[in-house]
Enzyme design. Structure first.
Site, PDB file in Angstrom:
ATOM      1  N   LYS A  33      30.687  10.653  53.367  1.00 32.91           N
ATOM      2  CA  LYS A  33      31.687   9.634  53.693  1.00 32.91           C
ATOM      3  C   LYS A  33      33.088  10.042  53.248  1.00 32.91           C
ATOM      4  CE  LYS A  33      30.965   6.745  49.574  1.00 32.91           C
ATOM      5  NZ  LYS A  33      32.324   6.844  49.014  1.00 32.91           N
ATOM      6  N   THR A  34      33.203  10.772  52.132  1.00 32.55           N
ATOM      7  CA  THR A  34      34.526  11.194  51.685  1.00 32.55           C
ATOM      8  C   THR A  34      35.156  12.135  52.701  1.00 32.55           C
ATOM      9  OG1 THR A  34      33.844  10.976  49.369  1.00 32.55           O
ATOM     10  CG2 THR A  34      35.834  12.240  49.802  1.00 32.55           C
ATOM     11  N   ASP A 219      37.155   2.219  51.057  1.00 36.38           N
ATOM     12  CA  ASP A 219      35.907   2.870  50.669  1.00 36.38           C
ATOM     13  C   ASP A 219      35.058   1.897  49.843  1.00 36.38           C
ATOM     14  OD1 ASP A 219      33.994   4.812  50.344  1.00 36.38           O
ATOM     15  OD2 ASP A 219      35.098   5.947  48.831  1.00 36.38           O
ATOM     16  N   GLU A 220      33.752   2.125  49.823  1.00 37.02           N
ATOM     17  CA  GLU A 220      32.815   1.295  49.042  1.00 37.02           C
ATOM     18  C   GLU A 220      33.021  -0.194  49.348  1.00 37.02           C
ATOM     19  OE1 GLU A 220      30.510   2.748  47.615  1.00 37.02           O
ATOM     20  OE2 GLU A 220      31.153   4.661  46.790  1.00 37.02           O
ATOM     21  N   GLN A 250      23.579   0.160  48.935  1.00 37.85           N
ATOM     22  CA  GLN A 250      24.069   0.577  47.623  1.00 37.85           C
ATOM     23  C   GLN A 250      24.940  -0.493  46.974  1.00 37.85           C
ATOM     24  OE1 GLN A 250      25.028   4.927  47.154  1.00 37.85           O
ATOM     25  NE2 GLN A 250      25.034   4.888  49.391  1.00 37.85           N
ATOM     26  N   ARG A 601      19.934   9.926  43.999  1.00 36.21           N
ATOM     27  CA  ARG A 601      20.793  10.832  43.219  1.00 36.21           C
ATOM     28  C   ARG A 601      20.155  12.209  43.093  1.00 36.21           C
ATOM     29  NH1 ARG A 601      24.737   8.635  44.608  1.00 36.21           N
ATOM     30  NH2 ARG A 601      23.231   7.497  45.865  1.00 36.21           N
TER      31      ARG A 601
END
Length: 711
Positions: A33-34, A219-220, A250, A601
């Site tokens: 996503k970044t 973002d987020e 998330q 993770r």
């Protein structure tokens, strides 16, 4: 830019190229996503001719904002300096400095941090004559923060107050807001609330920033609270070129005000939204993703999506049943040593736990194994403030001359025995030839104390004497620790505070009691002095080898956004993970999302451990395996010594059939212990249980709570 687009997969390219109108990018864990955010900004500048200063990019941490600016600079050059790439709070500060008059502040307003807020709130308590022993300043600040994040000011809070508790908080909120205004200051929540209010109420200010920011990227987005949601909404009108990037799977921060419904309802807010799902994962193996997908898919309130990878299946998951927390800690150490022997560096190994208190047994084993480790998001167990506070009482009981410990216990909990009292106490000890700890019991000899201070010192002296006498009489160490925690007021102060942070500190105090019980059971000649010596050695960081990196220890919440080659998730038991407080559908779904975050993770190897018994309050309780383990596909889990490692699943699978409960039934809860059903609601789906341990009645979901019928 054309060659840069070659670096993107088709959905990523779609998200970058769709520039006009609302865009929702559902970015699964590890899906890049970044890269999408930075490439989209570069595309707007290089290919669409958008001025950098017309772009607002919002992230949730300063680190993420700095990384975004650095990446964009690498793509478009120095013009990236003109992009507003920052956190919500930083963006609000920039707006408010310029629009201070409209907001009713001076442009040089101060920003109060947590300590400033606490000091100001204590002054408000004095103004309103509220006893901080009955209502904790921190808990009041938490209530005010929640209200501000919902854009409820002091006057609205007072009007909506329901009951005496709300009325007290309302008075303090009103006083706190007035004193902030008088000081020309804002707290962090004001930055959001005041900015949103100004933009919504002042047409000129609103038009200025709506016309400036032609493109907004957040973002987020699943982590936004109501104030942030409203702020974005007003800025995005009327052009509506808003790009929200996030993953409802998330969303794990409801306890600090985040509302996952903001991302779930994005298409309701913007009906013409273009939706792009990023499902190709570049981090984890196929088996890890399949297992994580299977767990989170049980949630009803989510958007269907399934992560996949072209990196192959990799090795299966390892679900390991342990006898107790010590066996679990030894298992963690063995996993670390296995990974290191296979060539994995220590800094690519992480150990996760649901609550901070769980780290203690693991830390003990890592110290014994000379494995360097770092605790993320908090200090090592024996360095935590509440643990050191309790130990200070024990140290002074064992050695009244310990000046450092005396200084610490006088302020723990706060009861008017501040630095001034310490100076007077030291002077008295010197004048009369006493150890400073013994001088605590001679309050009548100390000049300049008020009656409240003399009474507090007398109670402290009585406790220290009782601890020393009990130790001499052979009381088990866990009893001494329990005596200190209860009689000192340490636990009571945290209970009054009533925040989630305070609950975590209580769990750490309970764990210290377990430490003492273990020491007493295993030491050849247990004593208070011996216990303190062992604790001092365990907290010595020089005992470990730090030449080859450090293993990372952290809660699953702190793991968000990180990745490691090897991840060990511990404490996979009902009552721990999911947490005992997760006895409502929404909270259970958030726990499941948290489990999903932890699992994703891991890059190559994922190990999940659970214990059959665990020490609680100095005693020992049997634990049921986490229901999340039963949701992992069987063929995704490894076998061990020729047999499937499925011990973990038997109890969890059996729980799928709910045994009907009736008033009068006896039940056993994984955390609260034994209780009696006092009532049944919602056709048997909710039950009320009064637990014998503390006499508290709780409402629990019959099919979700870690509880079974006995007898």
């Amino acid at each position: 830019m054309a060659n840069l687009l070659d670096d993107l997969n088709p959905p990523q390219r779609d998200a970058v190229m769709h520039t006009e109108g609302p865009l929702l990018v559902l970015a699964g864990a590890g899906s890049g996503k970044t890269r999408v955010l930075t490439y989209r900004i570069a595309h707007l500048i290089d290919d669409c001719g958008v001025a950098p200063w017309a772009i607002l990019a919002i992230t949730f941490t300063n680190k993420a904002a700095a990384e975004m600016r650095e990446r964009i600079t690498g793509l478009v050059g120095p013009v990236a300096r003109d992009i507003w790439a920052s956190t919500f709070h930083s963006a609000c500060v920039r707006i408010l400095r310029r629009e201070a008059d409209a907001a009713g502040y001076r442009s040089d307003f101060a920003i109060y941090d947590t300590d400033d807020q606490l000091r100001l709130m204590r002054a408000c308590f004095a103004d309103e004559e509220v006893d901080p022993k009955r209502v904790a300043p921190r808990s009041v600040l938490a209530r005010i923060s929640d209200a501000k994040n919902r854009l409820i000011d002091a006057e609205a809070f007072v009007e909506e107050a329901d009951g005496f508790g709300d009325e007290v908080v309302g008075r303090l909120y009103r006083r706190y807001a007035a004193r902030l205004q008088a000081a020309g200051a804002m707290d962090f929540d004001d930055l959001l609330m005041v900015t949103t209010r100004v933009l919504e109420s002042d047409p000129q200010v609103r038009e200025r920033y709506q016309s400036r920011f032609a493109y907004i990227l957040v973002d987020e987005y699943q982590d936004t609270n109501h104030a942030q949601y409203r702020l974005v909404r007003v800025l995005a009108e009327p052009q509506r070129n808003i790009c929200a990037v996030g993953d409802d799977d998330q969303g794990i921060y409801s306890w600090r005000g985040a509302d996952v419904r903001n991302i779930l309802d994005f298409e309701r807010d913007y009906p013409d939204t273009h939706v792009v799902a990023l499902e190709q994962n570049y981090r984890s193996t196929g088996t890890i993703l399949r297992a994580a997908n299977a767990v989170v898919a049980r949630n009803r309130g989510r958007r269907p999506k399934a992560l996949w990878t072209d990196q192959g299946d990799g090795e299966p998951l390892h679900v390991l049943a342990c006898r107790d927390e010590h066996d679990e800690a030894r298992t963690v150490l063995a996993e670390i040593e296995r990974a290191r022997a296979a060539g994995t560096s220590l800094d690519q190994i992480a150990v996760f736990y649901r609550t901070n208190a769980q780290s203690r047994s693991i830390e003990d084993q890592l110290v014994r194994g000379r494995i360097a480790y770092a605790v993320v998001g908090g200090p090592r167990f024996y360095e935590r403030a509440e643990v050191r506070d309790a130990l200070a009482y024990l140290r002074v009981a064992a050695n009244p001359a310990d000046e450092i410990a005396v200084a610490r216990l006088l302020g723990a909990p706060k009861r008017g025995l501040g630095p001034g009292c310490l100076v007077k106490l030291s002077l008295c000890a010197q004048t009369h030839g006493l150890a400073i700890g013994d001088a605590i019991g001679q309050a009548d000899l100390i000049a300049g104390l008020n009656q409240s201070q003399r009474a507090a010192l007398a109670r402290t002296a009585s406790l220290l004497t009782e601890v020393a006498d009990a130790d001499a009489a052979g009381m088990p160490l866990s009893g001494l620790v329990a005596m200190v925690i209860e009689r000192s007021g340490l636990r009571a102060a945290l209970v009054i505070e009533g925040t989630l942070e305070a609950q975590g500190r209580i769990e750490n105090l309970d764990e210290l009691e377990n430490v003492a019980a273990e020491y007493h059971a295993n030491a050849p000649e247990p004593s208070l002095q011996g216990f303190l010596e062992e604790v001092a050695l365990q907290s010595d960081a020089d005992l470990v080898d730090q030449e080859h990196g450090q293993v990372t220890l952290m809660t699953v919440h702190n793991a968000k956004g990180l990745e490691f080659d090897v991840v060990v998730m511990t404490g996979m038991e009902d009552g721990i993970f999911p947490h005992a407080r997760a006895d409502e559908p929404d909270s259970l779904e958030e726990e499941r999302r948290l489990c999903y975050v932890g699992m994703t993770r891991a890059r190559r190897r994922l190990v999940l451990t659970h214990a059959e018994t665990r020490a609680i309050h100095g005693g020992r309780e049997y634990r049921l395996p986490s229901r999340f383990l039963a949701e992992i596909p069987r063929d995704a889990v490894a076998t061990r010594e020729g047999a499937p490692v499925r011990e973990a699943f038997a109890g969890a699978t059996q729980r799928s059939a709910v045994v009907p409960l009736e008033a009068g039934d006896t039940v056993l809860h994984a955390t609260f212990g034994e209780g009696i059903v006092t009532g049944v609601e919602s056709r048997g789906s909710l039950v009320r249980v009064r637990f014998s341990r503390d006499g508290t009645e709780r409402r629990l979901m019959a099919g979700a709570a870690p509880m079974r019928k006995v007898g």
